[in-house]
Write a protein that holds these residues in place. Structure first.
Motif, PDB file in Angstrom:
ATOM      1  N   ILE A 389      55.066  55.646  85.319  1.00 47.12           N
ATOM      2  CA  ILE A 389      56.005  56.316  86.222  1.00 47.12           C
ATOM      3  C   ILE A 389      57.054  57.118  85.456  1.00 47.12           C
ATOM      4  CG2 ILE A 389      57.736  54.469  86.437  1.00 47.12           C
ATOM      5  CD1 ILE A 389      56.246  56.083  89.533  1.00 47.12           C
ATOM      6  N   ASP A 390      57.242  56.828  84.166  1.00 44.08           N
ATOM      7  CA  ASP A 390      58.237  57.533  83.349  1.00 44.08           C
ATOM      8  C   ASP A 390      57.639  58.668  82.528  1.00 44.08           C
ATOM      9  OD1 ASP A 390      60.394  55.874  84.167  1.00 44.08           O
ATOM     10  OD2 ASP A 390      59.687  54.312  82.792  1.00 44.08           O
ATOM     11  N   ALA A 391      56.379  59.021  82.781  1.00 44.84           N
ATOM     12  CA  ALA A 391      55.710  60.060  81.992  1.00 44.84           C
ATOM     13  C   ALA A 391      56.334  61.429  82.244  1.00 44.84           C
ATOM     14  CB  ALA A 391      54.222  60.095  82.330  1.00 44.84           C
ATOM     15  N   ARG A 392      56.197  62.290  81.253  1.00 45.80           N
ATOM     16  CA  ARG A 392      56.515  63.706  81.397  1.00 45.80           C
ATOM     17  C   ARG A 392      55.224  64.488  81.180  1.00 45.80           C
ATOM     18  NH1 ARG A 392      61.554  65.059  82.017  1.00 45.80           N
ATOM     19  NH2 ARG A 392      61.248  67.204  81.273  1.00 45.80           N
ATOM     20  N   ARG A 448      62.045  55.010  93.849  1.00 43.52           N
ATOM     21  CA  ARG A 448      62.530  53.791  93.186  1.00 43.52           C
ATOM     22  C   ARG A 448      62.031  53.666  91.749  1.00 43.52           C
ATOM     23  NH1 ARG A 448      62.461  49.110  97.899  1.00 43.52           N
ATOM     24  NH2 ARG A 448      62.581  50.520  99.698  1.00 43.52           N
ATOM     25  N   ARG A 449      61.146  54.590  91.339  1.00 42.25           N
ATOM     26  CA  ARG A 449      60.514  54.546  90.005  1.00 42.25           C
ATOM     27  C   ARG A 449      59.861  53.180  89.763  1.00 42.25           C
ATOM     28  NH1 ARG A 449      61.224  58.404  86.082  1.00 42.25           N
ATOM     29  NH2 ARG A 449      62.431  60.214  86.757  1.00 42.25           N
ATOM     30  N   VAL A 450      59.045  52.784  90.709  1.00 46.55           N
ATOM     31  CA  VAL A 450      58.355  51.484  90.646  1.00 46.55           C
ATOM     32  C   VAL A 450      56.870  51.692  90.924  1.00 46.55           C
ATOM     33  CG1 VAL A 450      58.060  49.244  91.772  1.00 46.55           C
ATOM     34  CG2 VAL A 450      60.361  50.111  91.323  1.00 46.55           C
ATOM     35  N   ASN A 451      56.035  51.100  90.091  1.00 42.77           N
ATOM     36  CA  ASN A 451      54.616  50.925  90.404  1.00 42.77           C
ATOM     37  C   ASN A 451      54.205  49.532  89.941  1.00 42.77           C
ATOM     38  OD1 ASN A 451      54.327  51.168  87.611  1.00 42.77           O
ATOM     39  ND2 ASN A 451      53.535  53.273  87.711  1.00 42.77           N
ATOM     40  N   GLY A 452      52.936  49.212  90.028  1.00 46.34           N
ATOM     41  CA  GLY A 452      52.490  47.870  89.649  1.00 46.34           C
ATOM     42  C   GLY A 452      52.803  47.519  88.211  1.00 46.34           C
ATOM     43  N   ALA A 453      52.643  48.490  87.316  1.00 44.28           N
ATOM     44  CA  ALA A 453      52.888  48.228  85.893  1.00 44.28           C
ATOM     45  C   ALA A 453      54.359  47.955  85.626  1.00 44.28           C
ATOM     46  CB  ALA A 453      52.407  49.416  85.061  1.00 44.28           C
ATOM     47  N   SER A 454      55.242  48.751  86.216  1.00 47.80           N
ATOM     48  CA  SER A 454      56.670  48.544  85.962  1.00 47.80           C
ATOM     49  C   SER A 454      57.129  47.209  86.549  1.00 47.80           C
ATOM     50  CB  SER A 454      57.495  49.699  86.535  1.00 47.80           C
ATOM     51  OG  SER A 454      57.451  49.726  87.946  1.00 47.80           O
ATOM     52  N   TRP A 455      56.574  46.824  87.725  1.00 49.85           N
ATOM     53  CA  TRP A 455      56.934  45.524  88.304  1.00 49.85           C
ATOM     54  C   TRP A 455      56.443  44.384  87.402  1.00 49.85           C
ATOM     55  CZ3 TRP A 455      54.523  41.050  89.544  1.00 49.85           C
ATOM     56  CH2 TRP A 455      55.288  40.112  90.248  1.00 49.85           C
ATOM     57  N   GLN A 456      55.207  44.458  86.933  1.00 48.41           N
ATOM     58  CA  GLN A 456      54.688  43.398  86.058  1.00 48.41           C
ATOM     59  C   GLN A 456      55.549  43.249  84.805  1.00 48.41           C
ATOM     60  OE1 GLN A 456      50.429  43.028  85.194  1.00 48.41           O
ATOM     61  NE2 GLN A 456      50.047  44.634  86.693  1.00 48.41           N
ATOM     62  N   ALA A 457      55.868  44.375  84.169  1.00 46.54           N
ATOM     63  CA  ALA A 457      56.646  44.322  82.926  1.00 46.54           C
ATOM     64  C   ALA A 457      58.036  43.750  83.188  1.00 46.54           C
ATOM     65  CB  ALA A 457      56.746  45.712  82.316  1.00 46.54           C
ATOM     66  N   ALA A 458      58.693  44.180  84.267  1.00 41.20           N
ATOM     67  CA  ALA A 458      60.039  43.699  84.568  1.00 41.20           C
ATOM     68  C   ALA A 458      60.030  42.205  84.877  1.00 41.20           C
ATOM     69  CB  ALA A 458      60.623  44.487  85.743  1.00 41.20           C
ATOM     70  N   VAL A 491      54.027  47.509  96.651  1.00 38.04           N
ATOM     71  CA  VAL A 491      54.645  47.018  95.423  1.00 38.04           C
ATOM     72  C   VAL A 491      56.070  47.514  95.242  1.00 38.04           C
ATOM     73  CG1 VAL A 491      53.818  48.871  93.899  1.00 38.04           C
ATOM     74  CG2 VAL A 491      54.167  46.561  92.983  1.00 38.04           C
ATOM     75  N   HIS A 492      56.413  48.686  95.783  1.00 37.99           N
ATOM     76  CA  HIS A 492      57.777  49.173  95.584  1.00 37.99           C
ATOM     77  C   HIS A 492      58.814  48.296  96.293  1.00 37.99           C
ATOM     78  CE1 HIS A 492      56.719  51.370  99.390  1.00 37.99           C
ATOM     79  NE2 HIS A 492      57.966  51.045  99.693  1.00 37.99           N
TER      80      HIS A 492
END
Length: 505
Positions: A389-392, A448-458, A491-492
């Protein structure tokens, strides 16, 4: 793989015969295209989802044969390892409230499968890579007891001639080796099929290639492997390395890997099948009795069995598919980019975003692939897999100035791609209620800048901060993920962290 394969040994004559049959199949495909024998537009889409089996502790369970016996439905089948299943949803016509219908069907199917898995103390988890997998889980003895998997493993291992090397450098670095292709089984994905006419195929495939990065940016769900935090979507590098038939010397020569983004935009489906024959040796040289050219001469429709089998061993992220339905041949684009999960709503939202966006981009008067280099599209895919989600990403500028610019993936999706996806879904005839609901899920992930990967990591890091060991934190994250997945809210909306008490001492 799709077809039933009987294990056996191959000699030089088998490979020569198979190569000859492949060429005849390719000629047969060329004739079918020239004679305009393919199905008319039907706006048909299809969906396959690979699943994991875990116990109540969040650890993988090697029980797919027992679970499938209890499910007793042709909609469910084996996948590569004994902790995998796959569910296939029947084709649907794009239009109306199709996504709501798909959601209901999928929820019903997964709930039934989960109940049946519960009879052997297992449960269904829909996730890109199961965080609790250990290297000892991904060994050849845990491959599903199906001839085609054993044979595929044997042939890819023989082609490589040495151990597979996994080396993924992300948030942390993982380096290890494997004696089999079993690590591939860690990658559980969603495959989105779209039936297209030959005339439309190239535009749809090119559009699908261009949007892979956006799909991954909003849909990443695979940040962990073997206890390491890697890329936000670690499936692509893992799949590439665990199926790589090239020893280091061939890699250094630039020989193409079997898991492949591609190297150019195309103008016909034929080009992709022809590339497969030109670049990739046969892994499973199994010949069918049919002579495709004789069948064509008699006015029939050939199965092109060798071409189909070979195509199934070249792992493009957007794969061309030849099929026959009701005696009429058709072509599909199979989008293989997305990880499974997190919830049914998330899966269908990802599908709605893809189908709408591909339709809109394929119909643009100045298509994106005429303004974006293929190398930039591949670099975007890599960046999205690494950063989620943080990619450019590089994307063509709007307006008269032209060229490309680097843009935040969230801004690109929210400001430019979501409106295109909405227009594309409207063109398919999808009702506004479906468009608003499912594209709204993508919009909220961006907001919200949230996906499954960001939730798992957090959630994993929250567990570490609470005093859990790495293994315990990964297990707690997996259990919490599974519970929220079955509750079904996207997930968000998931709260970060686990409600489980942390053991004292």
């Amino acid at each position: 793989m799709g077809e039933k394969v009987v294990a056996g040994r191959f000699d030089l004559s088998d490979r020569q015969l198979y190569r000859d049959k492949l060429r005849r199949c390719l000629t047969g495909l060329e004739r079918l295209l020239a004679e305009k024998r393919f199905d008319r537009p039907k706006n048909l889409m299809g969906l396959e989802i690979e699943l994991n089996l875990t116990g109540a502790d969040g650890m993988p369970k090697m029980l797919n044969a027992e679970v499938l016996e209890r499910i007793a439905s042709r909609d469910f089948q084996t996948e590569l390892a004994m902790f995998n299943l796959e569910v296939n949803i029947a084709p649907h016509r794009l239009g109306g409230r199709v996504f709501d219908r798909l959601t209901e069907e999928l929820r019903t199917s997964l709930a039934y499968a989960d109940r049946k898995a519960g009879e052997v103390d297992a449960g269904i988890v829909m996730i890109g890579i199961l965080p609790t997998l250990d290297r000892d889980d991904l060994v050849s003895s845990n491959l599903s007891a199906v001839d085609r998997y054993a044979l595929l493993n044997e042939q890819i291992v023989a082609a490589r001639g040495e151990d597979f090397v996994l080396d993924i450098d992300g948030v942390e670095r993982l380096t290890c080796t494997s004696k089999s292709i079993a690590p591939e089984a860690a990658c559980t994905s969603v495959q989105l099929h779209l039936q297209v006419t030959p005339a439309r195929f190239a535009d749809v495939w090119n559009a699908a290639q261009a949007v892979t990065a956006a799909q991954i940016a909003v849909g990443a769900n695979s940040p962990f492997l073997f206890g390491r935090e890697l890329w936000r979507e670690s499936r692509p590098p893992l799949f590439l390395q665990s199926t790589d038939t090239r020893p280091p010397e061939l890699q250094a020569q630039g020989v193409r890997p079997r898991t492949w983004f591609g190297e150019r935009w195309i103008s016909s489906a034929y080009e992709l099948f022809e590339e497969n024959l030109r670049f990739f040796p046969a892994v499973l040289p199994i010949c069918d009795q049919e002579d495709p050219l004789d069948v064509l001469d008699a006015g029939g429709v050939p199965k092109l069995a060798e071409l189909v089998l070979h195509n199934g061993t070249v792992y493009r992220w957007n794969r061309p598919v030849y099929g026959i339905a009701d005696g009429v041949p058709h072509l599909r684009v199979e989008n293989r980019v997305l990880p499974a999960g997190p919830t049914v709503t998330d899966v269908i939202a990802n599908a709605a975003f893809y189908y709408g966006l591909v339709r809109a981009l394929a119909e643009e008067s100045r298509p994106v692939w005429s303004r974006l280099s293929f190398e930039a599209a591949e670099a975007n895919f890599d960046a999205a897999c690494r950063h989620g989600i943080d990619a450019r990403l590089q994307w063509p500028r709007r307006g008269r100035y032209g060229g490309t610019a680097e843009v935040d993936a969230v801004s690109l999706v929210r400001d430019e791609l979501l409106p295109l996806a909405e227009a594309g879904l409207a063109a398919w005839g999808v009702e506004r209620a479906d468009r608003d609901l499912y594209l709204g899920v993508i919009e909220e992930r961006c907001r919200r800048r949230v996906n499954g990967a960001s939730w798992q990591a957090a959630t994993f890091h929250r567990a570490l901060e609470a005093g859990l060991s790495r293994d315990a934190a990964l297990a707690a994250t997996t259990r919490r993920y599974r519970d929220l997945m079955h509750q079904g809210e996207p997930v968000h909306t998931w709260p970060v962290g686990s409600p489980e008490p942390v053991p004292l001492g």
